[in-house]
Design a protein around this motif. Structure first.
Motif, PDB file in Angstrom:
ATOM      1  N   GLN A   1       1.444  -1.068 -10.399  1.00 61.25           N
ATOM      2  CA  GLN A   1       2.865  -1.422 -10.501  1.00 61.25           C
ATOM      3  C   GLN A   1       3.326  -2.245  -9.283  1.00 61.25           C
ATOM      4  O   GLN A   1       4.445  -2.113  -8.803  1.00 61.25           O
ATOM      5  CB  GLN A   1       3.750  -0.175 -10.638  1.00 61.25           C
ATOM      6  CG  GLN A   1       3.642   0.489 -11.998  1.00 61.25           C
ATOM      7  CD  GLN A   1       2.301   1.187 -12.214  1.00 61.25           C
ATOM      8  OE1 GLN A   1       1.889   1.992 -11.390  1.00 61.25           O
ATOM      9  NE2 GLN A   1       1.617   0.872 -13.299  1.00 61.25           N
ATOM     10  N   MET A   2       2.420  -3.056  -8.793  1.00 56.83           N
ATOM     11  CA  MET A   2       2.745  -3.922  -7.661  1.00 56.83           C
ATOM     12  C   MET A   2       3.571  -5.094  -8.155  1.00 56.83           C
ATOM     13  O   MET A   2       3.260  -5.702  -9.190  1.00 56.83           O
ATOM     14  CB  MET A   2       1.461  -4.432  -6.998  1.00 56.83           C
ATOM     15  CG  MET A   2       1.689  -5.186  -5.705  1.00 56.83           C
ATOM     16  SD  MET A   2       0.124  -5.611  -4.901  1.00 56.83           S
ATOM     17  CE  MET A   2       0.717  -6.052  -3.279  1.00 56.83           C
ATOM     18  N   SER A   3       4.634  -5.428  -7.462  1.00 57.12           N
ATOM     19  CA  SER A   3       5.479  -6.543  -7.886  1.00 57.12           C
ATOM     20  C   SER A   3       4.838  -7.872  -7.485  1.00 57.12           C
ATOM     21  O   SER A   3       4.175  -7.955  -6.447  1.00 57.12           O
ATOM     22  CB  SER A   3       6.867  -6.436  -7.252  1.00 57.12           C
ATOM     23  OG  SER A   3       6.782  -6.664  -5.859  1.00 57.12           O
ATOM     24  N   PRO A   4       5.014  -8.918  -8.300  1.00 57.46           N
ATOM     25  CA  PRO A   4       4.525 -10.239  -7.913  1.00 57.46           C
ATOM     26  C   PRO A   4       5.108 -10.690  -6.574  1.00 57.46           C
ATOM     27  O   PRO A   4       4.447 -11.392  -5.810  1.00 57.46           O
ATOM     28  CB  PRO A   4       4.998 -11.137  -9.060  1.00 57.46           C
ATOM     29  CG  PRO A   4       5.191 -10.232 -10.214  1.00 57.46           C
ATOM     30  CD  PRO A   4       5.633  -8.930  -9.631  1.00 57.46           C
ATOM     31  N   GLN A   5       6.340 -10.272  -6.308  1.00 55.77           N
ATOM     32  CA  GLN A   5       6.994 -10.678  -5.054  1.00 55.77           C
ATOM     33  C   GLN A   5       6.212 -10.179  -3.834  1.00 55.77           C
ATOM     34  O   GLN A   5       6.020 -10.928  -2.863  1.00 55.77           O
ATOM     35  CB  GLN A   5       8.430 -10.159  -5.012  1.00 55.77           C
ATOM     36  CG  GLN A   5       9.377 -10.842  -5.983  1.00 55.77           C
ATOM     37  CD  GLN A   5       9.255 -10.345  -7.424  1.00 55.77           C
ATOM     38  OE1 GLN A   5       8.513  -9.393  -7.703  1.00 55.77           O
ATOM     39  NE2 GLN A   5       9.982 -10.958  -8.326  1.00 55.77           N
ATOM     40  N   TRP A   6       5.756  -8.928  -3.894  1.00 59.26           N
ATOM     41  CA  TRP A   6       4.995  -8.407  -2.766  1.00 59.26           C
ATOM     42  C   TRP A   6       3.630  -9.069  -2.652  1.00 59.26           C
ATOM     43  O   TRP A   6       3.157  -9.363  -1.553  1.00 59.26           O
ATOM     44  CB  TRP A   6       4.832  -6.881  -2.883  1.00 59.26           C
ATOM     45  CG  TRP A   6       5.874  -6.135  -2.118  1.00 59.26           C
ATOM     46  CD1 TRP A   6       6.877  -5.352  -2.617  1.00 59.26           C
ATOM     47  CD2 TRP A   6       6.039  -6.106  -0.697  1.00 59.26           C
ATOM     48  NE1 TRP A   6       7.658  -4.849  -1.616  1.00 59.26           N
ATOM     49  CE2 TRP A   6       7.167  -5.293  -0.414  1.00 59.26           C
ATOM     50  CE3 TRP A   6       5.356  -6.696   0.373  1.00 59.26           C
ATOM     51  CZ2 TRP A   6       7.609  -5.051   0.879  1.00 59.26           C
ATOM     52  CZ3 TRP A   6       5.809  -6.462   1.664  1.00 59.26           C
ATOM     53  CH2 TRP A   6       6.913  -5.650   1.903  1.00 59.26           C
TER      54      TRP A   6
ATOM     55  N   PRO B   1       4.516  -1.377  -2.461  1.00 59.11           N
ATOM     56  CA  PRO B   1       3.397  -0.973  -3.324  1.00 59.11           C
ATOM     57  C   PRO B   1       2.672   0.242  -2.756  1.00 59.11           C
ATOM     58  O   PRO B   1       2.402   0.306  -1.558  1.00 59.11           O
ATOM     59  CB  PRO B   1       2.495  -2.219  -3.318  1.00 59.11           C
ATOM     60  CG  PRO B   1       2.873  -2.976  -2.084  1.00 59.11           C
ATOM     61  CD  PRO B   1       4.320  -2.703  -1.852  1.00 59.11           C
ATOM     62  N   GLN B   2       2.377   1.192  -3.609  1.00 59.51           N
ATOM     63  CA  GLN B   2       1.647   2.391  -3.222  1.00 59.51           C
ATOM     64  C   GLN B   2       0.166   2.149  -3.494  1.00 59.51           C
ATOM     65  O   GLN B   2      -0.297   2.245  -4.630  1.00 59.51           O
ATOM     66  CB  GLN B   2       2.155   3.617  -3.998  1.00 59.51           C
ATOM     67  CG  GLN B   2       3.638   3.900  -3.815  1.00 59.51           C
ATOM     68  CD  GLN B   2       3.990   4.197  -2.366  1.00 59.51           C
ATOM     69  OE1 GLN B   2       3.333   4.996  -1.694  1.00 59.51           O
ATOM     70  NE2 GLN B   2       5.033   3.542  -1.855  1.00 59.51           N
ATOM     71  N   LEU B   3      -0.571   1.828  -2.454  1.00 58.23           N
ATOM     72  CA  LEU B   3      -1.962   1.411  -2.621  1.00 58.23           C
ATOM     73  C   LEU B   3      -2.913   2.443  -2.038  1.00 58.23           C
ATOM     74  O   LEU B   3      -2.696   2.944  -0.930  1.00 58.23           O
ATOM     75  CB  LEU B   3      -2.202   0.067  -1.930  1.00 58.23           C
ATOM     76  CG  LEU B   3      -1.351  -1.120  -2.407  1.00 58.23           C
ATOM     77  CD1 LEU B   3      -1.641  -2.340  -1.543  1.00 58.23           C
ATOM     78  CD2 LEU B   3      -1.618  -1.425  -3.870  1.00 58.23           C
ATOM     79  N   ASP B   4      -3.959   2.755  -2.792  1.00 59.83           N
ATOM     80  CA  ASP B   4      -5.050   3.559  -2.249  1.00 59.83           C
ATOM     81  C   ASP B   4      -6.088   2.601  -1.659  1.00 59.83           C
ATOM     82  O   ASP B   4      -5.837   1.397  -1.522  1.00 59.83           O
ATOM     83  CB  ASP B   4      -5.652   4.463  -3.336  1.00 59.83           C
ATOM     84  CG  ASP B   4      -6.084   3.675  -4.574  1.00 59.83           C
ATOM     85  OD1 ASP B   4      -6.209   2.433  -4.483  1.00 59.83           O
ATOM     86  OD2 ASP B   4      -6.288   4.284  -5.636  1.00 59.83           O
ATOM     87  N   VAL B   5      -7.248   3.115  -1.318  1.00 61.93           N
ATOM     88  CA  VAL B   5      -8.285   2.282  -0.694  1.00 61.93           C
ATOM     89  C   VAL B   5      -8.699   1.149  -1.629  1.00 61.93           C
ATOM     90  O   VAL B   5      -8.872   0.000  -1.198  1.00 61.93           O
ATOM     91  CB  VAL B   5      -9.511   3.144  -0.320  1.00 61.93           C
ATOM     92  CG1 VAL B   5     -10.655   2.266   0.186  1.00 61.93           C
ATOM     93  CG2 VAL B   5      -9.135   4.180   0.731  1.00 61.93           C
ATOM     94  N   LYS B   6      -8.831   1.454  -2.909  1.00 59.65           N
ATOM     95  CA  LYS B   6      -9.207   0.436  -3.879  1.00 59.65           C
ATOM     96  C   LYS B   6      -8.129  -0.638  -3.969  1.00 59.65           C
ATOM     97  O   LYS B   6      -8.436  -1.842  -4.024  1.00 59.65           O
ATOM     98  CB  LYS B   6      -9.423   1.081  -5.247  1.00 59.65           C
ATOM     99  CG  LYS B   6      -9.815   0.096  -6.338  1.00 59.65           C
ATOM    100  CD  LYS B   6      -9.993   0.819  -7.677  1.00 59.65           C
ATOM    101  CE  LYS B   6     -10.317  -0.153  -8.795  1.00 59.65           C
ATOM    102  NZ  LYS B   6     -10.447   0.555 -10.105  1.00 59.65           N
ATOM    103  N   GLY B   7      -6.864  -0.216  -3.988  1.00 59.33           N
ATOM    104  CA  GLY B   7      -5.768  -1.171  -4.067  1.00 59.33           C
ATOM    105  C   GLY B   7      -5.726  -2.098  -2.862  1.00 59.33           C
ATOM    106  O   GLY B   7      -5.510  -3.309  -2.994  1.00 59.33           O
ATOM    107  N   VAL B   8      -5.940  -1.533  -1.671  1.00 58.33           N
ATOM    108  CA  VAL B   8      -5.969  -2.343  -0.451  1.00 58.33           C
ATOM    109  C   VAL B   8      -7.120  -3.350  -0.520  1.00 58.33           C
ATOM    110  O   VAL B   8      -6.980  -4.517  -0.128  1.00 58.33           O
ATOM    111  CB  VAL B   8      -6.108  -1.445   0.795  1.00 58.33           C
ATOM    112  CG1 VAL B   8      -6.370  -2.292   2.044  1.00 58.33           C
ATOM    113  CG2 VAL B   8      -4.861  -0.603   0.979  1.00 58.33           C
ATOM    114  N   ALA B   9      -8.264  -2.898  -1.033  1.00 61.31           N
ATOM    115  CA  ALA B   9      -9.425  -3.787  -1.158  1.00 61.31           C
ATOM    116  C   ALA B   9      -9.123  -4.936  -2.120  1.00 61.31           C
ATOM    117  O   ALA B   9      -9.514  -6.091  -1.875  1.00 61.31           O
ATOM    118  CB  ALA B   9     -10.640  -2.998  -1.642  1.00 61.31           C
TER     119      ALA B   9
END
Length: 313
Positions: free
Chosen positions: A40-45, A218-226
């Motif tokens: 649910q990450m926004s395009p803006q971010w 955005p609420q990111l875990d390790v995978k999201g950050v990667a």
């Protein structure tokens, strides 16, 4: 014999670089679509992080390779003004509209619609010069219009098979890409692509940061950050550097032609990972839109060859 072999290897090296850049851009769009859907990450971010991260790294790369020359664009009022304008009307809109188009449609459709920009450039130059476009340019525009119609309707011209917002953002992506291509030509020639692209990304990201802050973090875990890191590093920094390096070994027309690997990669990966069906009408539309790039590259190559022959004679 050795000279011919070296030239052949050099050309292959340039072509490999020119293919790797668009491949990474294509993967980047797929990763963005995954981030929008699963985090649910926004395009803006994503736009803000991409521009700030890649912009800072490109400027750093420019400083390491050219030293103080990376600051040259800021030393003259005219070039400073041009760089600021390009950052705001070229770089930032090109990034934002592309990711918005992905969110409202999919990575493949957004990338294919982005390739309408050559047709828009043809129309703009014809209006600006008060001249009718050449035959090859007219054919290119017709192919682009037919291709778009097939892509967004699936052959049923009574309705759209993508969300209207996706079509609007996709067309805005093509428009902003055309501006991005046309506006900075003088700046790129004088100061180099690494410096101009790097500074415009960094400046655009800073200007856009207050807008991004209005959206949930955005609420990111390790995978999201990667995944975000992949978009910044491989999908932006290395992709740009590969394409720019390819120009040392092959003609710009060949690099432009090999850019077709981006929508092809996006289309294939969209079908494989997101199970979005592309029927024959959509595929035909894709071929027609990409055909405009192929025609323009072939035409530019012919013009360059003719000019070289005239100079020799």
């Amino acid at each position: 014999m050795k000279i011919v072999e070296v030239q052949h290897n050099t050309k292959l090296h340039g072509m490999a670089l020119a293919i790797m850049g668009p491949l990474l851009w294509g993967f980047s769009g797929i990763v963005a679509q995954y981030l929008f859907g699963n985090y649910q990450m926004s395009p803006q971010w994503l736009v803000c992080l991409r521009m700030l991260g890649a912009g800072a790294l490109l400027v750093l790369f420019g400083a390491l390779t050219t030293g103080h020359k990376v600051l040259d664009a800021w030393r003259k009022p005219a070039s400073m003004r041009g760089l600021i304008i390009f950052s705001l009307i070229g770089m930032l809109p090109a990034q934002l509209t592309y990711f918005m188009a992905i969110q409202h449609s999919n990575a493949a459709t957004a990338t294919i619609l982005q390739f309408l920009s050559p047709a828009l450039i043809i129309v703009f130059l014809a209006v600006h010069s008060h001249r009718l476009p050449s035959r090859i340019n007219t054919i290119s525009v017709i192919l682009a219009i037919l291709g778009t119609a097939l892509l967004v309707t699936g052959g049923n011209f009574s309705k759209l098979n993508i969300a209207p917002a996706g079509l609007i953002w996709g067309l805005l992506t093509a428009l902003s890409t055309a501006i991005y291509t046309l506006y900075p030509r003088k700046l790129l020639k004088e100061f180099g692509a690494v410096s101009i692209v790097g500074w415009s990304m960094l400046l655009g990201g800073l200007v856009f940061l207050p807008t991004a802050l209005r959206y949930p973090l955005p609420q990111l875990d390790v995978k999201g950050v990667a995944l975000v890191s992949f978009v910044v590093l491989f999908g932006t920094l290395f992709a740009y550097l590969f394409v720019l390096q390819s120009l040392r070994f092959i003609a710009p027309t060949i690099t432009s032609l090999l850019g077709a690997f981006e929508p092809l990669t996006s289309t294939l990966l969209t079908v494989l990972f997101f199970h979005i069906a592309f029927g024959l009408p959509e595929l035909a539309g894709t071929v027609l839109i990409l055909g405009t790039t192929i025609l323009q590259a072939a035409y530019a190559n012919t013009q360059t060859r003719n000019r070289s022959q005239n100079l020799r004679s």
